[in-house]
Design an enzyme around this catalytic site. Structure first.
Site, mmCIF file in Angstrom:
data_model
loop_
_atom_site.group_PDB
_atom_site.id
_atom_site.type_symbol
_atom_site.label_atom_id
_atom_site.label_comp_id
_atom_site.label_asym_id
_atom_site.label_seq_id
_atom_site.Cartn_x
_atom_site.Cartn_y
_atom_site.Cartn_z
ATOM 1 C CB CYS A 114 -5.407 1.862 15.545
ATOM 2 S SG CYS A 114 -4.729 0.803 16.859
ATOM 3 C CG ASN A 156 -16.172 -0.742 -18.590
ATOM 4 O OD1 ASN A 156 -15.085 -0.907 -19.128
ATOM 5 N ND2 ASN A 156 -16.473 -1.248 -17.391
ATOM 6 C CG LEU A 157 -11.352 0.427 -22.631
ATOM 7 C CD1 LEU A 157 -11.351 1.864 -23.130
ATOM 8 C CD2 LEU A 157 -10.031 0.096 -21.964
ATOM 9 C CE1 TYR A 209 -3.122 -3.183 1.147
ATOM 10 C CE2 TYR A 209 -4.170 -1.546 -0.259
ATOM 11 C CZ TYR A 209 -4.139 -2.813 0.285
ATOM 12 O OH TYR A 209 -5.123 -3.709 -0.032
ATOM 13 C CG ASN A 261 -11.467 3.731 -8.121
ATOM 14 O OD1 ASN A 261 -11.590 2.521 -8.303
ATOM 15 N ND2 ASN A 261 -11.703 4.629 -9.067
ATOM 16 C CB VAL A 262 -8.258 2.979 -2.055
ATOM 17 C CG1 VAL A 262 -9.235 1.889 -1.614
ATOM 18 C CG2 VAL A 262 -7.173 2.377 -2.935
ATOM 19 C CB CYS A 306 -7.747 1.516 19.803
ATOM 20 S SG CYS A 306 -7.088 2.897 18.829
ATOM 21 C CG HIS A 363 -13.886 -1.211 -1.943
ATOM 22 N ND1 HIS A 363 -13.775 -1.650 -3.237
ATOM 23 C CD2 HIS A 363 -15.000 -1.823 -1.452
ATOM 24 C CE1 HIS A 363 -14.757 -2.495 -3.516
ATOM 25 N NE2 HIS A 363 -15.524 -2.602 -2.456
ATOM 26 C CB CYS A 378 -2.258 3.339 17.460
ATOM 27 S SG CYS A 378 -3.804 4.262 17.654
#
Ligand code: APR
Length: 235
Positions: free
Chosen positions: A120, A204-205, A59, A95-96, A123, A112, A139
């Site tokens: 964390c 879309n493609l 990530y 998407n992120v 917690c 998402h 954290c």
């Protein structure tokens, strides 16, 4: 039925195809992320428990790509649409990345999660993620070394589902942009919207796995067909 008929409430679901032309790649296309990484290792709670350093490495690389990427004309068009009709346009994304926000979108529902946020695992505290996350970093709230990207992994429940269901039930027009229709619950949104009486459009493609469920479709790169569709709505 013309899809560009003005609709009162428009619900838009976007997928990796929206950000593909910004260089962020997709998951299931040729050379997609899941052709280069084993999603069980980097996108499941079990994978994180086994090897948190590998997951953070994955990530961290995507976060760097995202920070170095620029919104493309499709992000800008959707932001323009939402700013023109703030009460009528709901933007939901799988998407992120934060490219819709950086294009000027007012509110984006990230079902998402987001690369720019940290969570964390001990917690539940959330904060803005540093550019590079480290599994040993404590954290800020509880001090334990249990930090994870604030991303919804396979087997976990997507975020904001109540708000999404409310929006789908009220939609007059549902539009899916750049998503393959392979992952639920997002892939089921077209049926939920149609059952509530919405017209449905796929941009879309190429036809997605759920193409047959849409009333209409337009094919081409998002950076071309999305601005064209938005211009039709706004003119
Ligand atoms: N313009 C428009 N659409 C495009 C473009 C483009 N330039 N390039 C690719 N696409 C389309 C592909 O045709 C495909 O339908 O984008 C879609 C990409 O599909 P996926 O890679 O499966 O991405 P997505 O549908 O967003 O995946 C859903 O799966 O792995 C999980 O959590 C991850 O959010 C992701 C979810």
């Amino acid at each position: 039925m013309t899809i560009s008929m003005p609709a009162e409430r428009i619900v838009i679901l976007t997928g990796a195809g929206l950000s593909a032309e910004s260089g962020l790649g997709t998951f299931r296309d040729k050379d997609g992320l899941w052709t280069r990484y084993d999603l069980n290792e980097v996108a499941t709670p079990e994978g994180f428990a086994r090897n948190p350093a590998l997951v953070h490495e994955f990530y961290n690389a995507r976060r760097t790509n995202c920070l170095e990427a620029q919104p493309n004309p499709a992000h800008e068009a959707l932001a323009r649409l939402q700013r023109a009709w703030p009460e009528r346009v709901t933007l939901i994304t799988q998407n992120v990345d934060d490219l819709l926000e950086r294009a000027g979108a007012l509110e984006v529902i990230h079902m998402h999660g987001e690369l720019t946020r940290a969570l964390c695992a001990a917690c539940g505290h959330r904060w803005d993620a540093p550019r590079q996350m480290d599994p040993q970093a404590p954290c800020p709230a509880c001090g334990r070394a249990a930090t994870r990207p604030d991303i919804v992994w396979f087997g976990e429940y997507p975020y904001h589902m109540e708000a999404i269901d409310t929006a789908l039930r009220a939609a007059d027009l549902f539009v899916a942009i750049g998503t393959s229709g392979n992952v639920y619950p997002a892939a089921g949104f077209v049926q939920e919207a149609a059952t509530s009486g919405a017209r449905t459009l796929e941009l879309n493609l190429e036809p997605s796995a759920t193409a047959s469920l849409f009333d209409a479709a337009r094919f081409g790169p998002a950076s071309q067909i999305v601005p064209h569709w938005v211009a039709e709505l706004l003119e």
